[in-house]
Design a protein around this motif. Structure first.
Motif, PDB file in Angstrom:
ATOM      1  N   THR A 130       0.811  -1.211   0.000  1.00  0.00           N
ATOM      2  CA  THR A 130       0.000   0.000   0.000  1.00  0.00           C
ATOM      3  C   THR A 130       0.847   1.265   0.000  1.00  0.00           C
ATOM      4  O   THR A 130       0.490   2.251  -0.651  1.00  0.00           O
ATOM      5  N   ASN A 131       1.975   1.255   0.702  1.00  0.00           N
ATOM      6  CA  ASN A 131       2.687   2.506   0.978  1.00  0.00           C
ATOM      7  C   ASN A 131       3.979   2.733   0.205  1.00  0.00           C
ATOM      8  O   ASN A 131       4.490   3.850   0.205  1.00  0.00           O
ATOM      9  N   GLU A 132       4.517   1.712  -0.440  1.00  0.00           N
ATOM     10  CA  GLU A 132       5.765   1.925  -1.178  1.00  0.00           C
ATOM     11  C   GLU A 132       5.626   2.905  -2.346  1.00  0.00           C
ATOM     12  O   GLU A 132       6.541   3.691  -2.582  1.00  0.00           O
ATOM     13  N   PRO A 133       4.515   2.918  -3.090  1.00  0.00           N
ATOM     14  CA  PRO A 133       4.408   3.922  -4.162  1.00  0.00           C
ATOM     15  C   PRO A 133       4.482   5.370  -3.636  1.00  0.00           C
ATOM     16  O   PRO A 133       5.156   6.211  -4.229  1.00  0.00           O
ATOM     17  N   ALA A 134       3.828   5.630  -2.525  1.00  0.00           N
ATOM     18  CA  ALA A 134       3.877   6.984  -1.945  1.00  0.00           C
ATOM     19  C   ALA A 134       5.275   7.290  -1.418  1.00  0.00           C
ATOM     20  O   ALA A 134       5.752   8.426  -1.524  1.00  0.00           O
ATOM     21  N   LEU A 135       5.946   6.288  -0.858  1.00  0.00           N
ATOM     22  CA  LEU A 135       7.326   6.480  -0.408  1.00  0.00           C
ATOM     23  C   LEU A 135       8.216   6.822  -1.594  1.00  0.00           C
ATOM     24  O   LEU A 135       9.054   7.736  -1.508  1.00  0.00           O
ATOM     25  N   SER A 136       8.043   6.128  -2.697  1.00  0.00           N
ATOM     26  CA  SER A 136       8.839   6.420  -3.897  1.00  0.00           C
ATOM     27  C   SER A 136       8.635   7.861  -4.358  1.00  0.00           C
ATOM     28  O   SER A 136       9.598   8.547  -4.702  1.00  0.00           O
ATOM     29  N   ALA A 137       7.395   8.316  -4.352  1.00  0.00           N
ATOM     30  CA  ALA A 137       7.112   9.702  -4.752  1.00  0.00           C
ATOM     31  C   ALA A 137       7.769  10.685  -3.790  1.00  0.00           C
ATOM     32  O   ALA A 137       8.350  11.694  -4.217  1.00  0.00           O
ATOM     33  N   SER A 138       7.728  10.391  -2.505  1.00  0.00           N
ATOM     34  CA  SER A 138       8.351  11.276  -1.516  1.00  0.00           C
ATOM     35  C   SER A 138       9.869  11.304  -1.674  1.00  0.00           C
ATOM     36  O   SER A 138      10.502  12.359  -1.539  1.00  0.00           O
ATOM     37  N   LEU A 139      10.456  10.149  -1.962  1.00  0.00           N
ATOM     38  CA  LEU A 139      11.902  10.102  -2.186  1.00  0.00           C
ATOM     39  C   LEU A 139      12.290  10.882  -3.442  1.00  0.00           C
ATOM     40  O   LEU A 139      13.330  11.553  -3.474  1.00  0.00           O
ATOM     41  N   SER A 140      11.456  10.831  -4.461  1.00  0.00           N
ATOM     42  CA  SER A 140      11.697  11.616  -5.671  1.00  0.00           C
ATOM     43  C   SER A 140      11.632  13.108  -5.365  1.00  0.00           C
ATOM     44  O   SER A 140      12.485  13.886  -5.822  1.00  0.00           O
ATOM     45  N   ASN A 141      10.638  13.500  -4.573  1.00  0.00           N
ATOM     46  CA  ASN A 141      10.548  14.912  -4.163  1.00  0.00           C
ATOM     47  C   ASN A 141      11.777  15.329  -3.367  1.00  0.00           C
ATOM     48  O   ASN A 141      12.295  16.441  -3.550  1.00  0.00           O
ATOM     49  N   LEU A 142      12.236  14.451  -2.500  1.00  0.00           N
ATOM     50  CA  LEU A 142      13.432  14.743  -1.705  1.00  0.00           C
ATOM     51  C   LEU A 142      14.644  14.940  -2.607  1.00  0.00           C
ATOM     52  O   LEU A 142      15.421  15.881  -2.423  1.00  0.00           O
ATOM     53  N   ALA A 143      14.795  14.084  -3.610  1.00  0.00           N
ATOM     54  CA  ALA A 143      15.908  14.228  -4.551  1.00  0.00           C
ATOM     55  C   ALA A 143      15.815  15.553  -5.296  1.00  0.00           C
ATOM     56  O   ALA A 143      16.831  16.239  -5.483  1.00  0.00           O
ATOM     57  N   ASN A 144      14.613  15.934  -5.704  1.00  0.00           N
ATOM     58  CA  ASN A 144      14.442  17.214  -6.405  1.00  0.00           C
ATOM     59  C   ASN A 144      14.802  18.401  -5.521  1.00  0.00           C
ATOM     60  O   ASN A 144      15.373  19.384  -6.007  1.00  0.00           O
ATOM     61  N   ILE A 145      14.507  18.313  -4.259  1.00  0.00           N
ATOM     62  CA  ILE A 145      14.858  19.399  -3.344  1.00  0.00           C
ATOM     63  C   ILE A 145      16.372  19.457  -3.165  1.00  0.00           C
ATOM     64  O   ILE A 145      16.964  20.537  -3.165  1.00  0.00           O
ATOM     65  N   HIS A 146      17.003  18.308  -3.036  1.00  0.00           N
ATOM     66  CA  HIS A 146      18.468  18.302  -2.959  1.00  0.00           C
ATOM     67  C   HIS A 146      19.068  18.923  -4.224  1.00  0.00           C
ATOM     68  O   HIS A 146      20.030  19.703  -4.141  1.00  0.00           O
ATOM     69  N   LEU A 147      18.512  18.603  -5.380  1.00  0.00           N
ATOM     70  CA  LEU A 147      18.985  19.218  -6.636  1.00  0.00           C
ATOM     71  C   LEU A 147      18.800  20.721  -6.614  1.00  0.00           C
ATOM     72  O   LEU A 147      19.688  21.475  -7.005  1.00  0.00           O
ATOM     73  N   GLY A 148      17.641  21.152  -6.143  1.00  0.00           N
ATOM     74  CA  GLY A 148      17.378  22.592  -6.062  1.00  0.00           C
ATOM     75  C   GLY A 148      18.334  23.310  -5.129  1.00  0.00           C
ATOM     76  O   GLY A 148      18.648  24.485  -5.356  1.00  0.00           O
ATOM     77  N   ARG A 149      18.793  22.621  -4.106  1.00  0.00           N
ATOM     78  CA  ARG A 149      19.759  23.198  -3.186  1.00  0.00           C
ATOM     79  C   ARG A 149      21.188  23.104  -3.726  1.00  0.00           C
ATOM     80  O   ARG A 149      22.118  23.563  -3.085  1.00  0.00           O
ATOM     81  N   GLY A 150      21.333  22.447  -4.866  1.00  0.00           N
ATOM     82  CA  GLY A 150      22.666  22.310  -5.461  1.00  0.00           C
ATOM     83  C   GLY A 150      23.464  21.165  -4.897  1.00  0.00           C
ATOM     84  O   GLY A 150      24.694  21.113  -5.047  1.00  0.00           O
ATOM     85  N   ASP A 151      22.812  20.222  -4.254  1.00  0.00           N
ATOM     86  CA  ASP A 151      23.497  19.084  -3.617  1.00  0.00           C
ATOM     87  C   ASP A 151      23.263  17.824  -4.447  1.00  0.00           C
ATOM     88  O   ASP A 151      22.428  16.973  -4.125  1.00  0.00           O
ATOM     89  N   LEU A 152      24.008  17.697  -5.544  1.00  0.00           N
ATOM     90  CA  LEU A 152      23.857  16.569  -6.461  1.00  0.00           C
ATOM     91  C   LEU A 152      24.149  15.235  -5.774  1.00  0.00           C
ATOM     92  O   LEU A 152      23.483  14.240  -6.018  1.00  0.00           O
ATOM     93  N   ALA A 153      25.146  15.222  -4.899  1.00  0.00           N
ATOM     94  CA  ALA A 153      25.533  13.964  -4.237  1.00  0.00           C
ATOM     95  C   ALA A 153      24.368  13.391  -3.425  1.00  0.00           C
ATOM     96  O   ALA A 153      24.121  12.184  -3.455  1.00  0.00           O
ATOM     97  N   ARG A 154      23.663  14.217  -2.714  1.00  0.00           N
ATOM     98  CA  ARG A 154      22.519  13.727  -1.923  1.00  0.00           C
ATOM     99  C   ARG A 154      21.315  13.432  -2.794  1.00  0.00           C
ATOM    100  O   ARG A 154      20.477  12.620  -2.444  1.00  0.00           O
ATOM    101  N   ALA A 155      21.214  14.114  -3.931  1.00  0.00           N
ATOM    102  CA  ALA A 155      20.083  13.895  -4.824  1.00  0.00           C
ATOM    103  C   ALA A 155      20.129  12.493  -5.435  1.00  0.00           C
ATOM    104  O   ALA A 155      19.086  11.896  -5.688  1.00  0.00           O
ATOM    105  N   ILE A 156      21.336  11.973  -5.646  1.00  0.00           N
ATOM    106  CA  ILE A 156      21.436  10.645  -6.240  1.00  0.00           C
ATOM    107  C   ILE A 156      21.775   9.663  -5.150  1.00  0.00           C
ATOM    108  O   ILE A 156      21.374   8.634  -4.998  1.00  0.00           O
TER     109      ILE A 156
END
Length: 156
Positions: A130-156
Motif C-alpha cells: 500500500t505505501n511503497e508507491p507513496a514512499l517512492s514519490a516522496s523520495l523523488s521529491n526529496l531528490a528534487n529538493i536536494h537538486l534545487g539546493r545544489g546538492d547533487l551527491a545527496r540527490a542521487i
C-alpha cells in the motif's frame, strides 16, 4: 454529495481535462469545502492541502504570484493544523515541501520533505504494498529538493 466530495470530483475532472476552467471550478469547490468544514474536523487540514495543490497547479499555468503566495500560506497552515496521527500528514508535508521549494525556501522544504519520507518509510515497513508507491514519490521529491539546493551527491 458533501462539499469535500464535490471538490474532489471537480479536481479529478480537471486532472482528466487539463482545462483551466475546470481547475478554477475545483479551486472554488475547495474554497467552499474549506469554509464548510469546521477547523477541528479531521479533514480540514487535508482540504487546505488540496486547495494549496490546486492553487500551485494554477500558478504553473498562469504564473499568478497571488496563487503561489496563497498556496504557500495554505500549505503552511495545513501542516500546522495536521496532527501527528493524521493519516494525511505525509501528503500534507510533501505538498509543503513542494510549495516551499517553488519559492526557494530550500531548507524548510527539505525539513518538511524529510519528515514526509520518515513517516512514509514507517508506513511502508508496516504495509509495503500500500505505501511503497507513496514512499517512492516522496523520495523523488526529496531528490528534487536536494537538486534545487545544489546538492547533487545527496540527490542521487
Amino acid at each position: 454529495m458533501t462539499d469535500r466530495d464535490h471538490s474532489t470530483s471537480t479536481w479529478h475532472r480537471f486532472t482528466r481535462t487539463g482545462s483551466l476552467n475546470d481547475l478554477n471550478l475545483a479551486i472554488s469547490a475547495f474554497e467552499v469545502a474549506a469554509q464548510a468544514v469546521p477547523q477541528d474536523h479531521s479533514e480540514w487540514a487535508a482540504i487546505l492541502n488540496d486547495l494549496s495543490k490546486a492553487l500551485l497547479t494554477r500558478f504553473g499555468q498562469t504564473s499568478s504570484r497571488d496563487d503561489l503566495d496563497k498556496a504557500v500560506a495554505l500549505a503552511e497552515q495545513a501542516a500546522r493544523e495536521s496532527r501527528p496521527d493524521n493519516p494525511n500528514r505525509p501528503a500534507i508535508l510533501g505538498n509543503l515541501g513542494t510549495v516551499l521549494s517553488e519559492v526557494g525556501r530550500w531548507d524548510e522544504a527539505l525539513a518538511a520533505t524529510q519528515e514526509a519520507v520518515h513517516i512514509r518509510r514507517r508506513l511502508a515497513e508496516a504495509n509495503p504494498d500500500t505505501n511503497e508507491p507513496a514512499l517512492s514519490a516522496s523520495l523523488s521529491n526529496l531528490a528534487n529538493i536536494h537538486l534545487g539546493r545544489g546538492d547533487l551527491a545527496r540527490a542521487i
